[in-house]
Design a protein around this motif. Structure first.
Motif, PDB file in Angstrom:
ATOM      1  N   LYS A  59       0.829  -1.208   0.000  1.00 36.33           N
ATOM      2  CA  LYS A  59       0.000   0.000   0.000  1.00 36.33           C
ATOM      3  C   LYS A  59       0.863   1.259   0.000  1.00 36.33           C
ATOM      4  O   LYS A  59       0.509   2.271  -0.611  1.00 36.33           O
ATOM      5  CB  LYS A  59      -0.934  -0.017   1.213  1.00 36.33           C
ATOM      6  CG  LYS A  59      -2.055  -1.041   1.112  1.00 36.33           C
ATOM      7  CD  LYS A  59      -2.942  -1.011   2.346  1.00 36.33           C
ATOM      8  CE  LYS A  59      -4.053  -2.051   2.246  1.00 36.33           C
ATOM      9  NZ  LYS A  59      -4.911  -2.055   3.465  1.00 36.33           N
ATOM     10  N   ILE A  62       2.328   1.640  -3.599  1.00 39.84           N
ATOM     11  CA  ILE A  62       1.314   2.140  -4.526  1.00 39.84           C
ATOM     12  C   ILE A  62       1.051   3.621  -4.298  1.00 39.84           C
ATOM     13  O   ILE A  62       0.933   4.409  -5.254  1.00 39.84           O
ATOM     14  CB  ILE A  62       0.016   1.321  -4.380  1.00 39.84           C
ATOM     15  CG1 ILE A  62       0.244  -0.113  -4.866  1.00 39.84           C
ATOM     16  CG2 ILE A  62      -1.128   1.966  -5.159  1.00 39.84           C
ATOM     17  CD1 ILE A  62      -0.866  -1.072  -4.494  1.00 39.84           C
ATOM     18  N   ALA A  63       0.984   4.034  -3.030  1.00 37.52           N
ATOM     19  CA  ALA A  63       0.736   5.441  -2.710  1.00 37.52           C
ATOM     20  C   ALA A  63       1.857   6.334  -3.247  1.00 37.52           C
ATOM     21  O   ALA A  63       1.606   7.433  -3.764  1.00 37.52           O
ATOM     22  CB  ALA A  63       0.592   5.624  -1.205  1.00 37.52           C
ATOM     23  N   ASP A  66       1.495   6.497  -7.042  1.00 37.11           N
ATOM     24  CA  ASP A  66       0.329   7.323  -7.369  1.00 37.11           C
ATOM     25  C   ASP A  66       0.686   8.810  -7.278  1.00 37.11           C
ATOM     26  O   ASP A  66       0.283   9.616  -8.130  1.00 37.11           O
ATOM     27  CB  ASP A  66      -0.824   7.018  -6.408  1.00 37.11           C
ATOM     28  CG  ASP A  66      -1.555   5.720  -6.732  1.00 37.11           C
ATOM     29  OD1 ASP A  66      -1.319   5.157  -7.825  1.00 37.11           O
ATOM     30  OD2 ASP A  66      -2.365   5.291  -5.898  1.00 37.11           O
ATOM     31  N   TYR A  67       1.441   9.172  -6.239  1.00 39.07           N
ATOM     32  CA  TYR A  67       1.845  10.572  -6.079  1.00 39.07           C
ATOM     33  C   TYR A  67       2.740  11.013  -7.240  1.00 39.07           C
ATOM     34  O   TYR A  67       2.563  12.099  -7.797  1.00 39.07           O
ATOM     35  CB  TYR A  67       2.577  10.757  -4.744  1.00 39.07           C
ATOM     36  CG  TYR A  67       2.877  12.210  -4.441  1.00 39.07           C
ATOM     37  CD1 TYR A  67       1.975  12.984  -3.705  1.00 39.07           C
ATOM     38  CD2 TYR A  67       4.048  12.814  -4.897  1.00 39.07           C
ATOM     39  CE1 TYR A  67       2.238  14.335  -3.446  1.00 39.07           C
ATOM     40  CE2 TYR A  67       4.318  14.158  -4.639  1.00 39.07           C
ATOM     41  CZ  TYR A  67       3.403  14.907  -3.908  1.00 39.07           C
ATOM     42  OH  TYR A  67       3.661  16.236  -3.660  1.00 39.07           O
ATOM     43  N   GLU A  69       2.788   9.774 -10.212  1.00 40.76           N
ATOM     44  CA  GLU A  69       1.962   9.860 -11.421  1.00 40.76           C
ATOM     45  C   GLU A  69       1.193  11.179 -11.484  1.00 40.76           C
ATOM     46  O   GLU A  69       1.011  11.759 -12.564  1.00 40.76           O
ATOM     47  CB  GLU A  69       0.993   8.680 -11.461  1.00 40.76           C
ATOM     48  CG  GLU A  69       0.200   8.584 -12.739  1.00 40.76           C
ATOM     49  CD  GLU A  69      -0.427   7.217 -12.941  1.00 40.76           C
ATOM     50  OE1 GLU A  69      -1.254   7.099 -13.870  1.00 40.76           O
ATOM     51  OE2 GLU A  69      -0.095   6.278 -12.204  1.00 40.76           O
ATOM     52  N   GLN A  70       0.750  11.661 -10.337  1.00 41.56           N
ATOM     53  CA  GLN A  70      -0.035  12.894 -10.301  1.00 41.56           C
ATOM     54  C   GLN A  70       0.822  14.154 -10.490  1.00 41.56           C
ATOM     55  O   GLN A  70       0.308  15.201 -10.875  1.00 41.56           O
ATOM     56  CB  GLN A  70      -0.776  12.984  -8.967  1.00 41.56           C
ATOM     57  CG  GLN A  70      -1.864  11.941  -8.798  1.00 41.56           C
ATOM     58  CD  GLN A  70      -2.246  11.726  -7.339  1.00 41.56           C
ATOM     59  OE1 GLN A  70      -1.866  12.497  -6.461  1.00 41.56           O
ATOM     60  NE2 GLN A  70      -2.993  10.660  -7.081  1.00 41.56           N
ATOM     61  N   ARG A 150       6.529   1.998 -12.631  1.00 38.68           N
ATOM     62  CA  ARG A 150       5.642   2.447 -13.713  1.00 38.68           C
ATOM     63  C   ARG A 150       6.438   3.276 -14.715  1.00 38.68           C
ATOM     64  O   ARG A 150       7.428   3.913 -14.370  1.00 38.68           O
ATOM     65  CB  ARG A 150       4.494   3.303 -13.162  1.00 38.68           C
ATOM     66  CG  ARG A 150       3.607   2.587 -12.167  1.00 38.68           C
ATOM     67  CD  ARG A 150       2.470   3.470 -11.684  1.00 38.68           C
ATOM     68  NE  ARG A 150       1.835   2.919 -10.495  1.00 38.68           N
ATOM     69  CZ  ARG A 150       0.918   3.544  -9.768  1.00 38.68           C
ATOM     70  NH1 ARG A 150       0.519   4.777 -10.133  1.00 38.68           N
ATOM     71  NH2 ARG A 150       0.397   2.972  -8.696  1.00 38.68           N
ATOM     72  N   SER A 289       1.263  -5.128  -5.856  1.00 48.86           N
ATOM     73  CA  SER A 289       1.809  -3.781  -6.061  1.00 48.86           C
ATOM     74  C   SER A 289       2.023  -3.580  -7.552  1.00 48.86           C
ATOM     75  O   SER A 289       2.489  -4.486  -8.240  1.00 48.86           O
ATOM     76  CB  SER A 289       3.126  -3.616  -5.296  1.00 48.86           C
ATOM     77  OG  SER A 289       3.574  -2.272  -5.328  1.00 48.86           O
TER      78      SER A 289
END
Length: 290
Positions: A59, A62-63, A66-67, A69-70, A150, A289
């Motif tokens: 988790k 992934i967080a 995600d950050y 990616e944003q 990613r 993940s």
């Protein structure tokens, strides 16, 4: 494979007697071994309690991604990505697994264009329109490890680079479709290789995936060039990464003399990589993940 006595407590941590829990499971593995197949030892199989701890680590991973990616965009340095990874990871009570691993100096790998993997973040490396970059992140939470990466396209990338990024991701999921109990690692590898090569690209041979969870890098080594029915037997509880490195040109790579970490394509053409962390389950697989 060392087995408990029939009436001993099962090795999996369930608290049940072995004969009521994993005896038949181990006998099935031993039957494959007698037939000449490579099989995993118990130490490669995660228990339910361990899996829950590893999922908590995932988790965090992934967080972090995600950050990234944003917020990733042209004009930022790869050192800024490293700063983001540090902040999110430590804020969630975890530690970056990359930092100081075998001397690696940063908390994340940032590999751009012809860099295949292990690119080191720097304030002097600025992302620009048309770049493709792999951000490879690994986290440790309460002693348990997660690992995934990613690809990101910065601004408007060429159609050729976009295809490379897309095909590499597709290849990961082609391989994932073949991850199921009592199959083989070669089933996954063949699916990845076929998809990559049918699109005119090549899979890097020397660098592959790995077991993960209790350590950063565990057995088995995971390659992406193979044949169905070969390689290690896949059984429930196994956990590893699927992370093919795919080159637009030839498969040949070399490691930088400058930092002894960053790996580059020999012909200077771009490379792409996606990485997921996968658990083999009783009825297929689970992606932990991504």
């Amino acid at each position: 494979m060392n087995r408990p006595g029939r009436n001993d407590t099962c090795w999996c941590g369930s608290g049940k007697k072995y004969k009521q829990c994993h005896l038949a499971f181990d006998q099935k593995i031993e039957d494959f071994e007698r037939r000449g197949y490579l099989v995993p030892d118990h130490k490669l199989l995660k228990t339910p309690a361990q899996i829950e701890k590893i999922k908590a680590s995932c988790k965090v991973n992934i967080a972090v991604l995600d950050y990234v990616e944003q917020h990733i965009r042209a004009g930022i340095s790869t050192e800024e990505i490293n700063d983001w990874v540090n902040k999110i990871t430590y804020d969630m009570g975890a530690v970056p697994a990359d930092l100081n691993y075998e001397g690696y100096p940063k908390s994340v790998c940032t590999s751009i264009n012809e860099q295949v993997c292990h690119g080191i973040p720097s304030k002097d490396i600025i992302l620009k329109d048309g770049d493709i970059i792999n951000v490879d992140c690994s986290s440790i939470l309460d002693g348990y490890f997660s690992d995934s990466s990613r690809m990101f396209c910065i601004g408007e990338v060429s159609p050729e680079k976009k295809k490379l990024v897309d095909v590499t991701k597709e290849a990961v999921y082609k391989g994932l479709e073949q991850v199921k109990p009592w199959g083989f690692m070669g089933d996954m590898a063949e699916a990845v290789q076929k998809h990559v090569e049918s699109n005119g690209f090549n899979v890097v041979r020397e660098i592959g995936g790995h077991g993960v969870g209790l350590e950063f890098h565990e057995d088995p080594w995971v390659g992406y060039r193979g044949r169905r029915g070969t390689g290690m037997l896949l059984v429930p509880g196994m956990m590893f990464t699927i992370e093919p490195m795919v080159n637009m040109g030839r498969a040949d790579v070399y490691t930088s003399d400058g930092d002894n970490w960053a790996v580059y394509t020999e012909d200077g053409l771009p490379s792409a990589q996606w990485e997921i962390q996968v658990l083999v389950t009783e009825d297929g697989h689970e992606v932990l993940s991504w």
